[in-house]
Design a protein around this motif. Sequence first.
Motif, PDB file in Angstrom:
ATOM      1  N   SER A   1      36.674  39.331  34.776  1.00 36.86           N
ATOM      2  CA  SER A   1      38.333  38.441  34.775  1.00 36.86           C
ATOM      3  C   SER A   1      39.707  39.010  33.426  1.00 36.86           C
ATOM      4  O   SER A   1      40.537  39.202  33.813  1.00 36.86           O
ATOM      5  CB  SER A   1      37.767  37.259  33.857  1.00 36.86           C
TER       6      SER A   1
ATOM      7  N   LYS B   1      42.828  40.600  34.257  1.00 35.84           N
ATOM      8  CA  LYS B   1      43.924  39.999  33.848  1.00 35.84           C
ATOM      9  C   LYS B   1      45.084  41.084  33.238  1.00 35.84           C
ATOM     10  O   LYS B   1      46.076  41.250  33.227  1.00 35.84           O
ATOM     11  CB  LYS B   1      43.763  38.788  32.786  1.00 35.84           C
TER      12      LYS B   1
ATOM     13  N   HIS C   1      35.082  37.263  40.909  1.00 33.71           N
ATOM     14  CA  HIS C   1      34.986  38.046  39.897  1.00 33.71           C
ATOM     15  C   HIS C   1      33.560  38.007  40.069  1.00 33.71           C
ATOM     16  O   HIS C   1      32.964  39.467  39.032  1.00 33.71           O
ATOM     17  CB  HIS C   1      35.691  36.910  39.016  1.00 33.71           C
TER      18      HIS C   1
ATOM     19  N   THR D   1      45.787  38.247  41.123  1.00 28.75           N
ATOM     20  CA  THR D   1      44.338  37.794  41.791  1.00 28.75           C
ATOM     21  C   THR D   1      44.620  36.677  41.991  1.00 28.75           C
ATOM     22  O   THR D   1      45.703  35.370  41.991  1.00 28.75           O
ATOM     23  CB  THR D   1      43.768  37.632  40.425  1.00 28.75           C
TER      24      THR D   1
ATOM     25  N   ARG E   1      30.682  38.098  34.034  1.00 31.91           N
ATOM     26  CA  ARG E   1      32.103  37.824  34.746  1.00 31.91           C
ATOM     27  C   ARG E   1      33.117  37.798  33.989  1.00 31.91           C
ATOM     28  O   ARG E   1      34.693  37.489  34.986  1.00 31.91           O
ATOM     29  CB  ARG E   1      31.888  36.836  35.988  1.00 31.91           C
ATOM     30  N   GLU E   2      33.455  37.672  32.787  1.00 33.22           N
ATOM     31  CA  GLU E   2      34.191  37.530  32.365  1.00 33.22           C
ATOM     32  C   GLU E   2      34.498  38.473  32.303  1.00 33.22           C
ATOM     33  O   GLU E   2      36.412  38.495  31.746  1.00 33.22           O
ATOM     34  CB  GLU E   2      33.652  36.584  30.916  1.00 33.22           C
TER      35      GLU E   2
END
Length: 225
Positions: A190, A194, A175, A204, A186-187
Motif C-alpha cells: 500500500s 501510494k 493490495h 488506486t 499488505r501495508e
Amino acid sequence: MSDQPELKAFWSRFPDLQHQPRWQQLQAQIRLMPVPAGASLFHAGDLCQHYVVVLNGSVAVRRFAENGREIVLYRVGEGQTCALTTSCLLAADPYPAEGVAETPLNLMLVPSAVFSELLGLSAAFRQFVFQAFGERLSELILLVESVALRRLDIRLAERLLQLAGEGQTEIRKTHQELAAELGTAREVISRYLKEFERKGWLQTQRGNLHLLDPDQMQQFLQQSA
C-alpha cells in the motif's frame, strides 16, 4: 481412458508406453477430475496420493509463514505439473505448502503407485517428469533471489506491468493479493502504491488499479536496471 480425448492427447506424447503390455492395465486407473475455481487442492501437511497434470486452468501454489504472511511460490498452468507434488511423491513427504484453483480446472490424476511404475516403464515419461521438475526448481531459485536481493518497488512495478499486459490499463488485484505475489506485507505494498500514485503512474481503487502512465513506470525500471 479411451473415451476421454484430453487424457489420450496427453499420453500420446509417450509412444514407448504403447509397446508395454502393462500399459493397458495402468491407464484404466488414470482419471480426469474437474475442479471449481476457489477449491483447495492440498494443504501443508497433506500426504500426496496422485501425480497431477493440469490439463486446463490455473493453480496457485502458496506458502504461509507463522506470522500469517504468504507468498505465491508459482502457478501451474495448462499442460504443467506441480513440482511440490513430484517432490512429495518421490520423497514420500507431506506437502509444505497449499494449492488453490484460481480458475475452473480439469486435472489428470495418476495414482502414486501407477506413477512409480510408469517412471520405470517409459523413458519419455520419466524425462517429462524430471524436466518439468527441474524447470520449476529453477523458477523457485529465481524467486528466492528476487525476494532476497531485489528492491521491492522495482519488483512491484514489474509485476504491475506484467499484469496489465500489452495495451491494458486495468489491474484487478487487491493490495493483499499483490503482497502475496511478492512475498511481503499488505501495508508495504500500500505504501509503494501510494508513492506510485503520487508520481502519477496509477490510480488506486477498491479491488483494482488503473495505470495512468505505464511508459513512465517502464522508464523507471530501465533507469533502475
